[in-house]
Scaffold this active site. Structure first.
Site, PDB file in Angstrom:
ATOM      1  N   SER A 147       0.804  -1.222   0.000  1.00 38.16           N
ATOM      2  CA  SER A 147       0.000   0.000   0.000  1.00 38.16           C
ATOM      3  C   SER A 147       0.840   1.277   0.000  1.00 38.16           C
ATOM      4  O   SER A 147       0.305   2.360  -0.221  1.00 38.16           O
ATOM      5  CB  SER A 147      -0.934   0.014   1.215  1.00 38.16           C
ATOM      6  OG  SER A 147      -0.197   0.135   2.414  1.00 38.16           O
ATOM      7  N   TYR A 148       2.132   1.182   0.239  1.00 39.41           N
ATOM      8  CA  TYR A 148       2.966   2.384   0.286  1.00 39.41           C
ATOM      9  C   TYR A 148       3.166   2.943  -1.117  1.00 39.41           C
ATOM     10  O   TYR A 148       3.739   2.284  -1.981  1.00 39.41           O
ATOM     11  CB  TYR A 148       4.324   2.089   0.921  1.00 39.41           C
ATOM     12  CG  TYR A 148       4.289   1.718   2.388  1.00 39.41           C
ATOM     13  CD1 TYR A 148       3.126   1.873   3.151  1.00 39.41           C
ATOM     14  CD2 TYR A 148       5.415   1.225   3.029  1.00 39.41           C
ATOM     15  CE1 TYR A 148       3.100   1.541   4.494  1.00 39.41           C
ATOM     16  CE2 TYR A 148       5.397   0.892   4.378  1.00 39.41           C
ATOM     17  CZ  TYR A 148       4.234   1.048   5.100  1.00 39.41           C
ATOM     18  OH  TYR A 148       4.210   0.714   6.442  1.00 39.41           O
TER      19      TYR A 148
END
Length: 320
Positions: free
Chosen positions: A52-53
């Site tokens: 998700s980064y």
């Protein structure tokens, strides 16, 4: 840099881990590469990222740097459970989402396995048993060496450890926010991790940057608190209670001839159960400042004073 055992597993990780949440967005590839090399030169091994980064860009940057080292010299941790949709990010720890996310992460990282694979957040719509079956499959297929949870409650840790044990696995790690400004994990999560043999990996050990001391007088224009997409992340610790703790740390730092950041990291590194503290520096200079804290051990009286001023509120049943 000291290598510490991850709970009761055979894995060893560096006492400071390199957080990469800003890589691919606020930290470009050149600065990321400099951080990577400085970290490894200091003896660091644990690189923490997530699908998700920066919508996967962080993993892509990490993957590009893994070509510079022997794979066995680094410990790669990534996370699944947050899925990007047209309506924004959503929690999804279903079996298909977790395993699909892992496959995509491995492709971005350019490796056939990760050393530590975590579920990033609880998903109230997916039974924990289903999520854990995905973690078991990740290990059985060789795509992950160890598994764990991030941002989960202590009861979820205990349930997960029980179910994984039945499959011949262990809950190797729990990754939680932990700092002088956030000690809520000490009520139940830390005791559970110690009892279950899970290593504690602390994220945001510098209180989302507030424990650097840079917000004591104002909000710097180039800081996260001034950023359009990260200001909300920092804001919870810009209150009076947090400010009082930062000032206490500043007094201790002045007496020791060290910085607020160094004292804050030294305090956390000495906490029971902490296997590694993740330093998410935006620039190489910020990382070098954190690495400079590795030689500091707080005098017992200083540690006790900081314990007292930052003590979390407790009540029944933790305290009677």
């Amino acid at each position: 840099m000291e290598l510490r055992q991850l709970g009761t597993t055979g894995m060893r990780v560096s006492e400071l881990g390199l957080g990469t949440m800003t890589w691919g967005r606020d930290t470009d590839e050149i600065d990321a590469a400099e951080q990577f090399r400085d970290f490894l030169d200091a003896g660091g091994t644990l690189i923490d990222t997530s699908a998700s980064y920066a919508d996967g860009a962080s993993e892509e940057v990490v993957g590009s740097l893994l070509t510079e080292v022997r794979r066995e010299d680094v410990v790669i941790c990534t996370k699944a459970g947050v899925r990007s949709t047209s309506r924004g990010n959503m929690l999804d720890a279903s079996r298909g989402a977790v395993l699909g996310s892992l496959d995509a992460s491995l492709q971005r990282l350019g490796t056939d396995h990760v050393d530590l694979f975590l579920v990033q957040n609880p998903d109230p719509r997916t039974p924990l048993e289903e999520t854990l079956s995905a973690l078991q499959r990740a290990v059985d297929s060789g795509r992950a060496r160890y598994v764990g949870l991030s941002n989960h409650a202590a009861w979820q840790q205990a349930r997960a450890a029980t179910l994984l044990e039945q499959a011949g696995l262990e809950l190797a790690a729990v990754e939680m926010e932990y700092s002088l400004l956030e000690r809520g994990v000490e009520r139940e999560v830390v005791p559970a991790a110690l009892a279950l043999g899970s290593g504690l990996v602390a994220w945001s050990p510098l209180g989302r940057g507030v424990l650097t001391g840079k917000y004591r007088r104002t909000i710097p224009a180039d800081s996260r608190a001034a950023s359009t997409h990260l200001s909300g992340f920092v804001q919870p610790y810009l209150d009076q209670e947090s400010s009082a703790i930062v000032e206490a740390v500043a007094i201790a730092a002045e007496g020791l001839g060290r910085s607020v950041l160094e004292v804050s990291l030294a305090w956390l590194r000495a906490r029971p159960g902490v296997s590694s503290a993740l330093v998410g520096a935006r620039t190489p200079g910020q990382l070098r400042t954190s690495l400079a804290a590795l030689d500091l051990e707080l005098p017992p009286e200083v540690g006790a004073a900081l314990d007292e001023v930052s003590a979390p509120a407790t009540g029944y049943p933790e305290r009677r």
